[in-house]
Scaffold this motif. Structure first.
Motif, short mmCIF file in Angstrom:
data_model
loop_
_atom_site.label_atom_id
_atom_site.label_comp_id
_atom_site.label_asym_id
_atom_site.label_seq_id
_atom_site.Cartn_x
_atom_site.Cartn_y
_atom_site.Cartn_z
N ARG A 1 -3.42 -1.73 5.86
CA ARG A 1 -2.65 -0.49 5.91
C ARG A 1 -1.16 -0.70 5.71
O ARG A 1 -0.45 0.20 5.30
CB ARG A 1 -2.88 0.23 7.23
CG ARG A 1 -4.27 0.77 7.38
CD ARG A 1 -4.43 1.45 8.73
NE ARG A 1 -5.78 1.96 8.87
CZ ARG A 1 -6.10 3.23 8.77
NH1 ARG A 1 -5.18 4.13 8.53
NH2 ARG A 1 -7.34 3.63 8.92
N ASP A 2 -0.66 -1.89 6.05
CA ASP A 2 0.77 -2.14 5.99
C ASP A 2 1.14 -3.09 4.86
O ASP A 2 0.32 -3.91 4.45
CB ASP A 2 1.26 -2.74 7.31
CG ASP A 2 1.08 -1.79 8.48
OD1 ASP A 2 1.31 -0.58 8.27
OD2 ASP A 2 0.73 -2.25 9.58
N ASN B 1 0.03 4.32 0.86
CA ASN B 1 -0.27 5.28 1.92
C ASN B 1 -0.83 4.55 3.13
O ASN B 1 -2.00 4.21 3.17
CB ASN B 1 -1.29 6.30 1.39
CG ASN B 1 -1.60 7.37 2.41
OD1 ASN B 1 -1.06 7.39 3.51
ND2 ASN B 1 -2.49 8.27 2.04
N PRO B 2 0.00 4.31 4.16
CA PRO B 2 -0.48 3.58 5.32
C PRO B 2 -1.55 4.33 6.13
O PRO B 2 -2.19 3.74 7.00
CB PRO B 2 0.77 3.34 6.15
CG PRO B 2 1.85 4.15 5.57
CD PRO B 2 1.41 4.62 4.22
N ALA B 3 -1.76 5.60 5.85
CA ALA B 3 -2.78 6.36 6.56
C ALA B 3 -4.19 6.04 6.05
O ALA B 3 -5.18 6.37 6.69
CB ALA B 3 -2.50 7.85 6.43
N SER B 4 -4.27 5.41 4.89
CA SER B 4 -5.59 5.10 4.33
C SER B 4 -5.76 3.60 4.17
O SER B 4 -4.87 2.91 3.71
CB SER B 4 -5.71 5.85 3.01
OG SER B 4 -5.95 5.04 1.94
N SER B 5 -6.91 3.09 4.59
CA SER B 5 -7.20 1.65 4.53
C SER B 5 -7.45 1.21 3.10
O SER B 5 -8.09 1.92 2.32
CB SER B 5 -8.44 1.32 5.36
OG SER B 5 -8.17 1.49 6.71
N THR C 1 0.86 -1.18 0.00
CA THR C 1 0.00 0.00 0.00
C THR C 1 0.90 1.23 0.00
O THR C 1 1.91 1.27 0.69
CB THR C 1 -0.92 0.04 1.24
OG1 THR C 1 -0.12 0.06 2.41
CG2 THR C 1 -1.82 -1.18 1.28
N HIS D 1 -9.37 -2.86 5.61
CA HIS D 1 -8.47 -2.07 6.46
C HIS D 1 -7.02 -2.53 6.38
O HIS D 1 -6.32 -2.53 7.38
CB HIS D 1 -8.95 -2.08 7.91
CG HIS D 1 -10.39 -1.73 8.05
ND1 HIS D 1 -10.90 -0.49 7.72
CD2 HIS D 1 -11.45 -2.48 8.44
CE1 HIS D 1 -12.20 -0.49 7.91
NE2 HIS D 1 -12.57 -1.68 8.34
#
Length: 94
Positions: free
Chosen positions: A69-70, A45-49, A43, A67
């Protein structure tokens, strides 16, 4: 399931390293492939699921991971990744 690699056949165990794989862009169309040992997701952008929808190899049941994120390996045997998936990159591992 035995794993064929480097001219030999190995019994599948958790300690067996991944021998091959390929990258896919999962968004847009469903992608079907031979049963894999794991998938690696990225992903940006880890700030967005993000969402990952797959079809299990043994039961042919679709499941959705919400969800995400990582970046990381999901050790699951699947045969299809849905086009509704929103993770940035997927790598199919054998």
């Amino acid at each position: 399931m035995d794993v064929r690699a480097f001219g030999s056949v190995y019994a599948q165990t958790a300690a067996l390293p991944y021998a091959s794989g390929f990258a896919i862009n999962a968004s847009g169309t469903d992608l079907t492939f031979p049963s894999c040992r794991a998938i690696y997701v990225e992903t940006s952008n880890p700030a967005s699921s993000k969402k990952l929808t797959v079809v299990l190899a043994d039961t042919k049941t679709p499941i959705t991971f919400n969800h995400i994120r990582d970046n990381g390996i999901i050790p699951i045997s699947v045969i299809q990744i849905s086009g509704s998936t929103t993770v940035d990159h997927c790598y199919i591992l054998y």
